[in-house]
Design a protein around this motif. Structure first.
Motif, PDB file in Angstrom:
ATOM      1  N   ILE A  24      30.146 -10.234  -3.090  1.00  0.00           N
ATOM      2  CA  ILE A  24      31.598 -10.193  -2.878  1.00  0.00           C
ATOM      3  C   ILE A  24      32.357  -9.909  -4.169  1.00  0.00           C
ATOM      4  O   ILE A  24      33.457  -9.328  -4.145  1.00  0.00           O
ATOM      5  CB  ILE A  24      32.073 -11.529  -2.260  1.00  0.00           C
ATOM      6  N   GLN A  25      31.789 -10.255  -5.314  1.00  0.00           N
ATOM      7  CA  GLN A  25      32.515 -10.300  -6.584  1.00  0.00           C
ATOM      8  C   GLN A  25      33.251  -9.007  -6.927  1.00  0.00           C
ATOM      9  O   GLN A  25      34.386  -9.036  -7.400  1.00  0.00           O
ATOM     10  CB  GLN A  25      31.547 -10.653  -7.716  1.00  0.00           C
ATOM     11  N   TYR A  26      32.627  -7.869  -6.711  1.00  0.00           N
ATOM     12  CA  TYR A  26      33.196  -6.600  -7.171  1.00  0.00           C
ATOM     13  C   TYR A  26      33.911  -5.821  -6.062  1.00  0.00           C
ATOM     14  O   TYR A  26      34.349  -4.692  -6.281  1.00  0.00           O
ATOM     15  CB  TYR A  26      32.093  -5.723  -7.775  1.00  0.00           C
ATOM     16  N   MET A  27      34.055  -6.417  -4.884  1.00  0.00           N
ATOM     17  CA  MET A  27      34.659  -5.687  -3.765  1.00  0.00           C
ATOM     18  C   MET A  27      36.127  -5.372  -3.999  1.00  0.00           C
ATOM     19  O   MET A  27      36.593  -4.261  -3.703  1.00  0.00           O
ATOM     20  CB  MET A  27      34.484  -6.476  -2.469  1.00  0.00           C
ATOM     21  N   SER A  28      36.881  -6.324  -4.531  1.00  0.00           N
ATOM     22  CA  SER A  28      38.304  -6.055  -4.771  1.00  0.00           C
ATOM     23  C   SER A  28      38.466  -4.957  -5.812  1.00  0.00           C
ATOM     24  O   SER A  28      39.369  -4.113  -5.712  1.00  0.00           O
ATOM     25  CB  SER A  28      39.019  -7.333  -5.224  1.00  0.00           C
ATOM     26  N   GLY A  29      37.576  -4.918  -6.798  1.00  0.00           N
ATOM     27  CA  GLY A  29      37.604  -3.851  -7.792  1.00  0.00           C
ATOM     28  C   GLY A  29      37.301  -2.493  -7.184  1.00  0.00           C
ATOM     29  O   GLY A  29      37.859  -1.473  -7.619  1.00  0.00           O
ATOM     30  N   ALA A  30      36.425  -2.469  -6.178  1.00  0.00           N
ATOM     31  CA  ALA A  30      36.107  -1.206  -5.504  1.00  0.00           C
ATOM     32  C   ALA A  30      37.332  -0.648  -4.795  1.00  0.00           C
ATOM     33  O   ALA A  30      37.575   0.566  -4.812  1.00  0.00           O
ATOM     34  CB  ALA A  30      34.969  -1.417  -4.509  1.00  0.00           C
ATOM     35  N   VAL A  31      38.131  -1.521  -4.177  1.00  0.00           N
ATOM     36  CA  VAL A  31      39.351  -1.073  -3.501  1.00  0.00           C
ATOM     37  C   VAL A  31      40.323  -0.477  -4.516  1.00  0.00           C
ATOM     38  O   VAL A  31      40.971   0.542  -4.258  1.00  0.00           O
ATOM     39  CB  VAL A  31      40.004  -2.244  -2.738  1.00  0.00           C
ATOM     40  N   ALA A 143      21.634  -7.308  -8.368  1.00  0.00           N
ATOM     41  CA  ALA A 143      21.668  -6.015  -7.688  1.00  0.00           C
ATOM     42  C   ALA A 143      22.619  -6.025  -6.495  1.00  0.00           C
ATOM     43  O   ALA A 143      23.239  -5.001  -6.176  1.00  0.00           O
ATOM     44  CB  ALA A 143      20.266  -5.628  -7.231  1.00  0.00           C
ATOM     45  N   TRP A 144      22.749  -7.179  -5.828  1.00  0.00           N
ATOM     46  CA  TRP A 144      23.629  -7.248  -4.673  1.00  0.00           C
ATOM     47  C   TRP A 144      25.101  -7.073  -5.051  1.00  0.00           C
ATOM     48  O   TRP A 144      25.919  -6.718  -4.211  1.00  0.00           O
ATOM     49  CB  TRP A 144      23.414  -8.550  -3.903  1.00  0.00           C
ATOM     50  N   GLY A 145      25.440  -7.304  -6.331  1.00  0.00           N
ATOM     51  CA  GLY A 145      26.792  -6.989  -6.777  1.00  0.00           C
ATOM     52  C   GLY A 145      27.060  -5.503  -6.708  1.00  0.00           C
ATOM     53  O   GLY A 145      28.128  -5.063  -6.255  1.00  0.00           O
ATOM     54  N   THR A 146      26.086  -4.708  -7.131  1.00  0.00           N
ATOM     55  CA  THR A 146      26.209  -3.252  -7.051  1.00  0.00           C
ATOM     56  C   THR A 146      26.257  -2.796  -5.606  1.00  0.00           C
ATOM     57  O   THR A 146      27.039  -1.906  -5.239  1.00  0.00           O
ATOM     58  CB  THR A 146      25.038  -2.585  -7.786  1.00  0.00           C
ATOM     59  N   VAL A 147      25.430  -3.415  -4.752  1.00  0.00           N
ATOM     60  CA  VAL A 147      25.419  -3.057  -3.333  1.00  0.00           C
ATOM     61  C   VAL A 147      26.783  -3.344  -2.701  1.00  0.00           C
ATOM     62  O   VAL A 147      27.340  -2.515  -1.964  1.00  0.00           O
ATOM     63  CB  VAL A 147      24.307  -3.823  -2.587  1.00  0.00           C
ATOM     64  N   GLY A 148      27.332  -4.524  -2.975  1.00  0.00           N
ATOM     65  CA  GLY A 148      28.640  -4.873  -2.420  1.00  0.00           C
ATOM     66  C   GLY A 148      29.724  -3.914  -2.868  1.00  0.00           C
ATOM     67  O   GLY A 148      30.607  -3.537  -2.086  1.00  0.00           O
ATOM     68  N   TYR A 149      29.667  -3.506  -4.127  1.00  0.00           N
ATOM     69  CA  TYR A 149      30.637  -2.549  -4.658  1.00  0.00           C
ATOM     70  C   TYR A 149      30.525  -1.211  -3.922  1.00  0.00           C
ATOM     71  O   TYR A 149      31.539  -0.634  -3.514  1.00  0.00           O
ATOM     72  CB  TYR A 149      30.393  -2.369  -6.154  1.00  0.00           C
ATOM     73  N   MET A 150      29.292  -0.736  -3.720  1.00  0.00           N
ATOM     74  CA  MET A 150      29.097   0.545  -3.022  1.00  0.00           C
ATOM     75  C   MET A 150      29.575   0.466  -1.577  1.00  0.00           C
ATOM     76  O   MET A 150      30.228   1.388  -1.069  1.00  0.00           O
ATOM     77  CB  MET A 150      27.614   0.933  -3.063  1.00  0.00           C
ATOM     78  N   ALA A 156      36.446   1.013   2.063  1.00  0.00           N
ATOM     79  CA  ALA A 156      37.862   1.109   1.703  1.00  0.00           C
ATOM     80  C   ALA A 156      38.407   2.496   1.999  1.00  0.00           C
ATOM     81  O   ALA A 156      39.543   2.638   2.492  1.00  0.00           O
ATOM     82  CB  ALA A 156      38.046   0.771   0.221  1.00  0.00           C
ATOM     83  N   GLY A 157      37.617   3.528   1.716  1.00  0.00           N
ATOM     84  CA  GLY A 157      38.056   4.881   2.004  1.00  0.00           C
ATOM     85  C   GLY A 157      38.336   5.084   3.478  1.00  0.00           C
ATOM     86  O   GLY A 157      39.375   5.647   3.864  1.00  0.00           O
ATOM     87  N   PHE A 158      37.420   4.604   4.326  1.00  0.00           N
ATOM     88  CA  PHE A 158      37.603   4.745   5.773  1.00  0.00           C
ATOM     89  C   PHE A 158      38.807   3.947   6.262  1.00  0.00           C
ATOM     90  O   PHE A 158      39.619   4.439   7.056  1.00  0.00           O
ATOM     91  CB  PHE A 158      36.341   4.282   6.515  1.00  0.00           C
ATOM     92  N   VAL A 159      38.942   2.690   5.806  1.00  0.00           N
ATOM     93  CA  VAL A 159      40.028   1.831   6.272  1.00  0.00           C
ATOM     94  C   VAL A 159      41.386   2.392   5.856  1.00  0.00           C
ATOM     95  O   VAL A 159      42.332   2.427   6.654  1.00  0.00           O
ATOM     96  CB  VAL A 159      39.847   0.396   5.726  1.00  0.00           C
ATOM     97  N   ILE A 160      41.499   2.857   4.607  1.00  0.00           N
ATOM     98  CA  ILE A 160      42.781   3.389   4.133  1.00  0.00           C
ATOM     99  C   ILE A 160      43.126   4.693   4.842  1.00  0.00           C
ATOM    100  O   ILE A 160      44.282   4.940   5.191  1.00  0.00           O
ATOM    101  CB  ILE A 160      42.750   3.566   2.598  1.00  0.00           C
ATOM    102  N   ASN A 161      42.123   5.539   5.087  1.00  0.00           N
ATOM    103  CA  ASN A 161      42.368   6.772   5.843  1.00  0.00           C
ATOM    104  C   ASN A 161      42.822   6.458   7.264  1.00  0.00           C
ATOM    105  O   ASN A 161      43.630   7.180   7.848  1.00  0.00           O
ATOM    106  CB  ASN A 161      41.105   7.629   5.880  1.00  0.00           C
TER     107      ASN A 161
END
Length: 402
Positions: A24-31, A143-150, A156-161
């Motif tokens: 979950i940690q990097y998800m907000s950064g991905a958005v 590694a799951w931090g990277t997975v969550g970010y991806m 985020a792209g799909f939801v915002i579109n």
């Protein structure tokens, strides 16, 4: 290695709880990566103001990283600082609903960015020491931090579109609060009183100033230079590829290939770490970066770009994991988060210096700027090699820790 039933909580082990937080940690950064710049522009901010918005928290964290680490090390458990930081980083974004204009957004964005950035080094230091103590592996958890970010980059792209740009701020705030909730379920990271969390050299430093020896500092500075070259790529590669004629539907997957390769290496890092010393891996990573950036300067076609992106596993992930283990090997629990904060401070310092200069170079010589990135990586490799010469990673009868 035995652990208490209370610590494990059945299948909800400390490792699983740390994994959930990293996911979950990097998800907000991905958005923010997907839409943050567009949202800021929509609030009337200019390109230079957006640049200041992103740079100010980094500049402040240059000072705060080591301070926050020292506070975390003195706490009863590193978890305390992670939870406090998580609460601040979750609640402060709500203020974005009520501010407008450059000054207001700058204040709020800086305040919310600082705790989010500050807990990262503490979480890394705490988790790697907890896994060492329990005989598990840090790599698959991280590694799951990277997975969550991806996952969130795509989602985020799909939801915002689908829902429009107005959903950006609720998504960002919601994911920040979700990270706060994830912090509360984290385990205790420290071992029983008097028991070290990590396998260390007999000479592991108990104070940061005791660790400030050339053999310890040189690899961290050297690989910070290598990391800075990767941040150059993150900042400018999409633009360069577009100028080379690649469309967005090619650029996106190419960037994702590197992230997938990074996660894959972290998942499988354990056997590698048991075979090679930490600094050997860091040196291999820096040497690989020299080769990668030289090849990138030649504007390779898609047939070369795919394996070069896969090679990100070596040029970044291998060295990053090596540095994590190197720091843990040579520092005690007393300065775990402080030492990790020092490494992050070095990275940020190199980023501040190199990103602005690389942007100017691209405007002058285009993709040939990658030769300069290769030069940075070469200097980093020389520093790592000098450390190995000064203090051999493995002495007679010792495990491969150095």
């Amino acid at each position: 290695m035995t652990t208490s039933v209370a610590e494990d909580r059945g299948i909800f082990t400390p490792e699983l709880r740390a994994t959930l937080y990293y996911f979950i940690q990097y998800m907000s950064g991905a958005v923010v990566t997907v839409y943050g710049g567009i949202w800021f522009a929509g609030q009337g901010l200019s390109a230079s103001e957006i640049g200041i918005l992103n740079a100010l928290p980094v500049l402040i964290m240059l000072v705060l990283n080591v301070v926050v680490g020292r506070i975390a090390d003195k706490a009863n458990d590193w978890r305390t600082v992670i939870v406090i930081g998580g609460v601040l980083a979750g609640v402060l974004p709500i203020a974005l609903f009520f501010v407008s204009g450059f000054a207001g957004i700058l204040i709020v964005w800086t305040l919310l960015s600082l705790p989010a950035a500050a807990v990262g080094p503490v979480m890394d230091a705490a988790t790697i020491r907890m896994t060492r103590r329990r005989g598990s592996q840090f790599g698959p958890i991280r590694a799951w931090g990277t997975v969550g970010y991806m996952v969130m980059l795509v989602a985020a792209g799909f939801v915002i579109n689908w829902l429009g740009g107005g959903i950006f701020l609720p998504m960002f705030v919601g994911l920040s609060l979700l990270r706060t909730l994830a912090a509360f379920q984290l385990p205790r990271f420290r071992g029983p009183e008097g028991k070290a969390s990590a396998v260390q050299h007999a000479g592991a430093a108990r104070r940061l100033r005791d660790a400030m020896k050339p053999f310890f500092i040189l690899p961290l500075i050297g690989f910070s230079l290598v990391i800075a070259t990767h941040n150059m790529q993150n900042a400018f590669q999409g633009l360069l590829w577009k100028e080379q004629g690649f469309s967005a539907d090619i650029i996106g997957p190419l960037l994702a290939v590197a992230a997938i390769a990074e996660a894959a290496l972290m998942f499988t890092f354990g056997p590698i770490a048991r075979r090679f010393s930490a600094r050997t891996l860091i040196l291999a990573s820096a040497g690989g970066a020299v080769i990668r950036w030289i090849l990138m300067a030649s504007e390779p076609g898609i047939g070369w770009l795919i394996p070069l992106q896969v090679f990100h596993a070596v040029t970044f992930a291998l060295g990053y994991m090596g540095c994590m283990h190197f720091i843990t090997n040579w520092t005690s629990d007393d300065i775990a988060a402080e030492a990790q904060g020092f490494f992050v401070m070095l990275q940020q310092s190199m980023n501040v210096v190199t990103l602005a200069g690389f942007g100017w170079l691209i405007g002058v010589i285009g993709t040939k700027a990658w030769f300069v990135a290769a030069g940075f990586a070469l200097v980093g490799a020389a520093m790592i090699l000098a450390s190995i010469v000064l203090h051999a990673p493995r002495q007679a009868g010792e495990p491969k820790l150095g």
